[in-house]
Design an enzyme around this catalytic site. Structure first.
Site, PDB file in Angstrom:
ATOM      1  N   ASP A 150     -57.233  20.803  29.266  1.00 25.00           N
ATOM      2  CA  ASP A 150     -55.847  21.001  30.087  1.00 25.00           C
ATOM      3  C   ASP A 150     -55.885  20.052  31.311  1.00 25.00           C
ATOM      4  O   ASP A 150     -56.472  20.239  32.188  1.00 25.00           O
ATOM      5  CB  ASP A 150     -56.079  22.390  30.728  1.00 25.00           C
ATOM      6  CG  ASP A 150     -54.425  22.792  31.157  1.00 25.00           C
ATOM      7  OD1 ASP A 150     -53.864  22.044  32.126  1.00 25.00           O
ATOM      8  OD2 ASP A 150     -54.086  24.027  30.830  1.00 25.00           O
ATOM      9  N   ARG A 189     -45.086  25.339  20.693  1.00 31.34           N
ATOM     10  CA  ARG A 189     -43.758  24.473  20.420  1.00 31.34           C
ATOM     11  C   ARG A 189     -43.983  23.670  19.276  1.00 31.34           C
ATOM     12  O   ARG A 189     -44.938  22.990  18.992  1.00 31.34           O
ATOM     13  CB  ARG A 189     -43.489  23.897  21.644  1.00 31.34           C
ATOM     14  CG  ARG A 189     -42.864  24.579  22.800  1.00 31.34           C
ATOM     15  CD  ARG A 189     -41.536  25.383  22.302  1.00 31.34           C
ATOM     16  NE  ARG A 189     -40.934  26.163  23.362  1.00 31.34           N
ATOM     17  CZ  ARG A 189     -40.990  27.187  23.550  1.00 31.34           C
ATOM     18  NH1 ARG A 189     -41.691  28.066  22.824  1.00 31.34           N
ATOM     19  NH2 ARG A 189     -40.496  28.028  24.646  1.00 31.34           N
ATOM     20  N   ASP A 245     -46.702  28.991  13.378  1.00 26.08           N
ATOM     21  CA  ASP A 245     -45.609  29.780  13.876  1.00 26.08           C
ATOM     22  C   ASP A 245     -44.331  28.947  14.440  1.00 26.08           C
ATOM     23  O   ASP A 245     -43.224  29.544  14.529  1.00 26.08           O
ATOM     24  CB  ASP A 245     -46.258  30.680  15.016  1.00 26.08           C
ATOM     25  CG  ASP A 245     -44.965  31.779  15.293  1.00 26.08           C
ATOM     26  OD1 ASP A 245     -44.639  32.392  14.540  1.00 26.08           O
ATOM     27  OD2 ASP A 245     -44.671  31.820  16.799  1.00 26.08           O
ATOM     28  N   GLU A 248     -36.325  24.113  13.807  1.00 22.96           N
ATOM     29  CA  GLU A 248     -36.246  25.385  13.445  1.00 22.96           C
ATOM     30  C   GLU A 248     -34.697  25.703  13.747  1.00 22.96           C
ATOM     31  O   GLU A 248     -33.929  25.196  14.559  1.00 22.96           O
ATOM     32  CB  GLU A 248     -36.666  26.262  14.623  1.00 22.96           C
ATOM     33  CG  GLU A 248     -38.237  26.277  14.537  1.00 22.96           C
ATOM     34  CD  GLU A 248     -39.133  27.231  15.441  1.00 22.96           C
ATOM     35  OE1 GLU A 248     -38.434  27.899  16.106  1.00 22.96           O
ATOM     36  OE2 GLU A 248     -40.421  27.168  15.411  1.00 22.96           O
ATOM     37  N   HIS A 298     -41.752  32.030  14.158  1.00 27.05           N
ATOM     38  CA  HIS A 298     -41.955  31.631  15.606  1.00 27.05           C
ATOM     39  C   HIS A 298     -41.656  33.198  16.266  1.00 27.05           C
ATOM     40  O   HIS A 298     -40.856  33.264  17.155  1.00 27.05           O
ATOM     41  CB  HIS A 298     -40.522  30.843  16.003  1.00 27.05           C
ATOM     42  CG  HIS A 298     -40.641  30.298  17.454  1.00 27.05           C
ATOM     43  ND1 HIS A 298     -40.263  29.333  18.009  1.00 27.05           N
ATOM     44  CD2 HIS A 298     -41.572  30.811  18.525  1.00 27.05           C
ATOM     45  CE1 HIS A 298     -40.666  28.799  19.223  1.00 27.05           C
ATOM     46  NE2 HIS A 298     -41.363  29.819  19.486  1.00 27.05           N
TER      47      HIS A 298
END
Length: 371
Positions: A146, A208, A232, A237, A254
């Site tokens: 991160d 995302r 997912d 989309e 999603h």
């Protein structure tokens, strides 16, 4: 006050009316004309809210009942005095549940033991932290990446992305979608990323779609640079790439964050934002209630002793194959599958009985209840 709300946001109808006059629209029906007289919008990620919709409108507040906010032109809103709010962390437990069940499912499909594997978590915010904790509870080695947190906190808990690319057997993404700048995540997993992987990891994306370059991951699967994919979130989309769908091991529309608990949290947070902004009584927020699970008691004696009964209990709360099958069969119904999703409950809604001492400890750490 005039409020326009996405009709597919759960637990809102009959409650937000305490705050004003409400019109419910489909997410795609939010247009410059339909919202121009509204004071407040309560939205999801279906429509982009920028100048083309907001110009010359009366909108003062946008509440997004979602964890992300890349569907809001925050710079435009900030420049024109429009306050925007999202719901950070609302569905973190739901996404963790999705990832854990998917890990169990793919481990069984590929024939490996999760306790022998290293998982690299890219993005250690509300979701990533819960995924990390769950994976540690289940005996996996966890690597954390991160860069924004590492730069701010300057501690040794984090590794760089290259370390994850070198050492992880599984890589799961939990970052926001950032299109430019120092912490850009758009197409973070691109052709170069896949070419530098050392261990042919399983890739998971429940964050995302744009974090992964679709063309690059398709080539990586075909060229055996990765050993599997659980997807997912998709680019473009709901018109997803059908070849990509056919190549992955688990595909869902999603819905990783679509637990009843996550949705209720998001609705509560949106209602609280409205109450705070307009100085209203927050009592209506307490009216948001999730339904009980259909089978709230999990009896460990129902499972064969030859199986990992902890895994069986987890899959009883959610099995991703239940969502994979309809999407695989009817990919053109992506939007309908998402909008009509039967919301599941998270671990803490279930009570476990007849667990052994070790099982009880692990399930309790995952936040299941016990008698």
């Amino acid at each position: 006050m005039k409020i326009i709300a996405d009709k597919n946001i759960p637990y809102l109808k009959g409650i937000v009316e305490h705050f004003g006059d409400v019109i419910y629209l489909d997410g795609s029906a939010f247009t410059q004309d339909t919202i121009k007289d509204a004071d407040t919008l309560i939205v999801r990620t279906v429509t982009h809210f920028g100048e083309s919709i907001l110009k010359d409108s009366n909108v003062k507040l946008i509440c997004s009942a979602t964890i992300g906010y890349d569907h809001i032109d925050t710079a435009y809103c900030d420049a024109h005095g429009i306050i925007w709010k999202n719901a950070p962390g609302c569905n973190s437990g739901s996404v963790m549940q999705y990832v854990v069940s998917s890990l169990i499912t793919i481990a069984r499909k590929k024939g490996f033991d999760l306790r022998d594997k290293t998982i690299g978590i890219v993005g250690v915010g509300n979701v990533g932290k819960k995924v990390a904790k769950a994976c540690e509870i289940l005996g996996m080695k966890v690597l954390l990446n991160d860069p924004p947190r590492q730069d701010q906190e300057k501690n040794s808990d984090f590794v760089n992305l290259q370390a994850i690319m070198n050492e992880a057997d599984i890589i799961t993404f939990h970052t926001p979608l950032i299109k430019e700048g120092k912490y850009k995540t758009y197409h973070l997993a691109d052709k170069e990323f896949f070419s530098l992987l050392r261990r042919k990891p399983v890739i998971i994306n429940s964050a995302r779609g744009g974090i992964i370059d679709t063309s690059a991951i398709k080539d990586a699967i075909k060229e055996n640079k990765i050993s599997g994919a659980i997807i997912d979130c998709w680019e473009n989309e709901p018109r997803i790439d059908l070849e990509y769908l056919d190549l992955v091991d688990i595909a869902t529309p999603h819905i990783a964050g679509y637990s009843a608990d996550g949705k209720a949290n998001a609705t509560r947070m949106s209602l609280e934002s409205i109450a705070d902004f307009y100085g209203l009584d927050k009592q209506p927020v307490s009216l948001v209630k999730e339904p009980a699970p259909v089978s709230p008691v999990i009896d460990m004696n129902r499972y064969p002793k030859s199986e990992n009964r902890i895994y069986e209990a987890i899959l009883d709360t959610y099995n991703p194959l239940d969502d994979f099958a309809p999407l695989k069969a009817f990919p053109d119904t992506f939007k309908e599958l998402r909008n009509g999703y039967p919301l599941r409950r998270e671990y803490f809604a279930y009570t476990v009985i007849n667990a052994s001492g070790n099982e009880r400890d692990i399930l309790r750490d995952l936040e299941f209840k016990h008698e």
